[in-house]
Write a protein that holds these residues in place. Structure first.
Motif, mmCIF file in Angstrom:
data_model
loop_
_atom_site.group_PDB
_atom_site.id
_atom_site.type_symbol
_atom_site.label_atom_id
_atom_site.label_comp_id
_atom_site.label_asym_id
_atom_site.label_seq_id
_atom_site.Cartn_x
_atom_site.Cartn_y
_atom_site.Cartn_z
ATOM 1 N N SER A 156 14.966 0.716 35.956
ATOM 2 C CA SER A 156 16.279 0.191 36.342
ATOM 3 C C SER A 156 16.406 0.106 37.858
ATOM 4 O O SER A 156 16.967 -0.862 38.391
ATOM 5 N N ALA A 157 15.875 1.112 38.554
ATOM 6 C CA ALA A 157 15.904 1.075 40.014
ATOM 7 C C ALA A 157 15.060 -0.079 40.547
ATOM 8 O O ALA A 157 15.453 -0.773 41.497
ATOM 9 N N ALA A 158 13.902 -0.311 39.924
ATOM 10 C CA ALA A 158 13.054 -1.428 40.348
ATOM 11 C C ALA A 158 13.749 -2.765 40.114
ATOM 12 O O ALA A 158 13.667 -3.674 40.943
ATOM 13 N N VAL A 159 14.451 -2.881 38.991
ATOM 14 C CA VAL A 159 15.187 -4.114 38.700
ATOM 15 C C VAL A 159 16.284 -4.329 39.733
ATOM 16 O O VAL A 159 16.489 -5.450 40.228
ATOM 17 N N SER A 160 17.019 -3.272 40.082
ATOM 18 C CA SER A 160 18.079 -3.390 41.085
ATOM 19 C C SER A 160 17.510 -3.839 42.430
ATOM 20 O O SER A 160 18.114 -4.673 43.127
ATOM 21 N N PHE A 161 16.335 -3.313 42.790
ATOM 22 C CA PHE A 161 15.702 -3.715 44.044
ATOM 23 C C PHE A 161 15.338 -5.195 44.021
ATOM 24 O O PHE A 161 15.559 -5.922 45.001
ATOM 25 N N MET A 162 14.781 -5.659 42.890
ATOM 26 C CA MET A 162 14.399 -7.075 42.802
ATOM 27 C C MET A 162 15.618 -7.986 42.855
ATOM 28 O O MET A 162 15.574 -9.070 43.444
ATOM 29 N N LEU A 163 16.724 -7.560 42.234
ATOM 30 C CA LEU A 163 17.944 -8.364 42.307
ATOM 31 C C LEU A 163 18.469 -8.435 43.739
ATOM 32 O O LEU A 163 19.024 -9.449 44.163
ATOM 33 N N ALA A 164 18.296 -7.338 44.485
ATOM 34 C CA ALA A 164 18.810 -7.304 45.855
ATOM 35 C C ALA A 164 18.030 -8.224 46.781
ATOM 36 O O ALA A 164 18.599 -8.783 47.730
ATOM 37 N N ILE A 165 16.741 -8.415 46.535
ATOM 38 C CA ILE A 165 15.922 -9.218 47.436
ATOM 39 C C ILE A 165 15.675 -10.630 46.901
ATOM 40 O O ILE A 165 15.059 -11.443 47.588
ATOM 41 N N ALA A 166 16.148 -10.914 45.687
ATOM 42 C CA ALA A 166 15.888 -12.226 45.081
ATOM 43 C C ALA A 166 16.685 -13.316 45.787
ATOM 44 O O ALA A 166 17.786 -13.084 46.307
ATOM 45 N N ARG A 167 16.120 -14.503 45.790
ATOM 46 C CA ARG A 167 16.835 -15.656 46.324
ATOM 47 C C ARG A 167 17.911 -16.099 45.336
ATOM 48 O O ARG A 167 17.853 -15.790 44.157
ATOM 49 N N ASP A 168 18.880 -16.838 45.840
ATOM 50 C CA ASP A 168 20.006 -17.236 44.995
ATOM 51 C C ASP A 168 19.562 -18.037 43.777
ATOM 52 O O ASP A 168 20.085 -17.858 42.679
ATOM 53 N N GLN A 169 18.589 -18.915 43.944
ATOM 54 C CA GLN A 169 18.157 -19.741 42.828
ATOM 55 C C GLN A 169 17.370 -18.940 41.793
ATOM 56 O O GLN A 169 17.176 -19.396 40.672
ATOM 57 N N GLN A 170 16.894 -17.741 42.181
ATOM 58 C CA GLN A 170 16.170 -16.901 41.233
ATOM 59 C C GLN A 170 17.094 -15.987 40.432
ATOM 60 O O GLN A 170 16.711 -15.526 39.364
ATOM 61 N N LEU A 171 18.283 -15.749 40.947
ATOM 62 C CA LEU A 171 19.144 -14.744 40.334
ATOM 63 C C LEU A 171 19.496 -15.073 38.890
ATOM 64 O O LEU A 171 19.539 -14.182 38.032
ATOM 65 N N ARG A 172 19.759 -16.348 38.620
ATOM 66 C CA ARG A 172 20.170 -16.716 37.266
ATOM 67 C C ARG A 172 19.070 -16.386 36.251
ATOM 68 O O ARG A 172 19.337 -15.821 35.185
ATOM 69 N N ASN A 173 17.812 -16.721 36.590
ATOM 70 C CA ASN A 173 16.704 -16.414 35.681
ATOM 71 C C ASN A 173 16.489 -14.917 35.540
ATOM 72 O O ASN A 173 16.171 -14.415 34.454
ATOM 73 N N LEU A 174 16.679 -14.179 36.635
ATOM 74 C CA LEU A 174 16.480 -12.733 36.567
ATOM 75 C C LEU A 174 17.547 -12.051 35.727
ATOM 76 O O LEU A 174 17.243 -11.160 34.930
ATOM 77 N N VAL A 175 18.791 -12.466 35.906
ATOM 78 C CA VAL A 175 19.881 -11.852 35.154
ATOM 79 C C VAL A 175 19.719 -12.104 33.666
ATOM 80 O O VAL A 175 20.098 -11.280 32.828
ATOM 81 N N PHE A 176 19.119 -13.235 33.297
ATOM 82 C CA PHE A 176 18.889 -13.549 31.886
ATOM 83 C C PHE A 176 18.134 -12.427 31.177
ATOM 84 O O PHE A 176 18.476 -12.032 30.073
ATOM 85 N N TRP A 177 17.112 -11.883 31.849
ATOM 86 C CA TRP A 177 16.301 -10.848 31.213
ATOM 87 C C TRP A 177 17.066 -9.538 31.092
ATOM 88 O O TRP A 177 16.760 -8.725 30.216
ATOM 89 N N LEU A 178 18.030 -9.326 31.965
ATOM 90 C CA LEU A 178 18.765 -8.066 31.938
ATOM 91 C C LEU A 178 19.827 -8.041 30.851
ATOM 92 O O LEU A 178 20.173 -6.970 30.349
ATOM 93 N N LEU A 179 20.355 -9.188 30.481
ATOM 94 C CA LEU A 179 21.452 -9.229 29.518
ATOM 95 C C LEU A 179 20.978 -9.064 28.078
ATOM 96 O O LEU A 179 21.748 -8.616 27.231
#
Length: 326
Positions: A156-179
């Motif tokens: 979970s900490a690693a996921v939070s770190f990746m969300l913090a450094i991700a570009r805006d266009q990547q966030l939507r795809n990343l959040v998909f895996w978390l939901l």
């Protein structure tokens, strides 16, 4: 005196009734309403979603049943042991680092993440497990649950770190895996391929897995190559869980609920536990997804919310029952 049908017959009849019924409900229900709407909606949206939901639930249930067999702990589950979280990290890393044209990037990343997290759980809990011998089995199972919780927290900490450094266009795809969401799924066949491969790896060795579930020392005296069979079961579980996470994101507790329902029906032998757990896991997730897309229609809930709403009370109930029986 009332004669009850044999467990296998009872489970087979239940599967023959519920699987077609649930698939039909999944095709009929949608955020746009009940019924057979336009062919485009049915064949381009509902059919891939139902197939993905069934395959994902079956893969998670198979992975959970395998983990429960090799750990001899009915509370084990890909989500509880951090396997699902590790797979999510692997999928997110692949999405961030690999080009979009790279084929099956999230599937490969998820399987590698699941394998790494599972290996860490077994490595760190190995001493507590007493190498699987009976005197240390119970305490080792508790240690494994604790280690799994720590692996999940680290993921979970690693996921939070990746969300913090991700570009805006990547966030939507990343959040998909978390939901843990099936909305928009089109490629459903990879999870079915992973499910089939995992089943082909594990099912021929079902008898040996049954012996291992009684204790590694017992299985070893009967000629079972314990280390190789454990690695094979872990690999099969990681393939199933990895492809499931790559398809639908992080969905918890399916691998906990499904095998217990099959055991309640009286099927405990691995040759029946594994395939029927997969069937019920598929049924469970199709129903959960139907609830997720209709309960607040036209809006939709992530299916992971519905599965957790069922899985958390079941986990707590099992935990309390085990504590009461000590």
């Amino acid at each position: 005196m009332t004669l009850k049908p044999p467990p296998l017959l009872r489970a087979s009849l239940l599967a023959a009734i519920t699987v077609p019924l649930v698939l039909w409900l999944g095709l009929m229900l949608g955020s746009s309403g009940w019924g057979w709407t336009s062919p485009e909606i049915v064949w381009m949206i509902r059919v891939p979603r139902v197939m993905a939901a069934f395959g994902t639930g079956a893969a998670l249930a198979l992975g959970g049943a395998l983990i429960q067999l090799v750990t001899r702990n009915p509370l084990s589950d890909p989500h509880v042991l951090g396997v699902t979280s590790g797979a999510s990290v692997g999928a997110l890393v692949a999405l961030m680092l690999l080009p979009a044209s790279f084929a099956f990037a999230p599937e490969l990343g998820a399987m590698l993440g699941a394998l790494l997290s599972t290996s860490l759980v077994f490595l760190l809990a190995w001493r507590g497990m007493g190498r699987g011998l009976l005197p240390g089995a119970q305490s080792g199972s508790i240690v494994m649950l604790l280690v799994g919780a720590m692996i999940g927290a680290a993921s979970s900490a690693a996921v939070s770190f990746m969300l913090a450094i991700a570009r805006d266009q990547q966030l939507r795809n990343l959040v998909f895996w978390l939901l843990g969401d099936l909305n928009g799924v089109t490629h459903w066949w990879p999870v079915w391929a992973g499910l089939l491969l995992a089943m082909l790896l594990a099912l021929p060795h079902a008898r040996e897995l049954d012996l291992m579930s009684r204790g590694d020392g017992w299985a070893w005296t009967l000629g079972v190559p314990v280390a190789r069979r454990r690695r094979l079961a872990i690999l099969a579980s990681c393939i199933a869980v990895g492809t499931a996470v790559a398809t639908a994101g992080s969905i918890g507790f399916v691998g906990l609920v499904a095998p217990h329902v099959i055991r309640l029906l009286g099927l405990r032998a691995a040759q029946w536990l594994l395939p029927f757990s997969a069937l019920f896991g598929g049924v469970f997730l199709v129903l959960a997804d139907a609830v997720a897309r209709t309960v607040i229609a036209p809006s939709q809930l992530p299916v992971g919310v519905v599965s957790a709403a069922v899985g958390v009370p079941v986990f707590l109930l099992l935990l309390l029952r085990r504590g009461a029986h000590k």
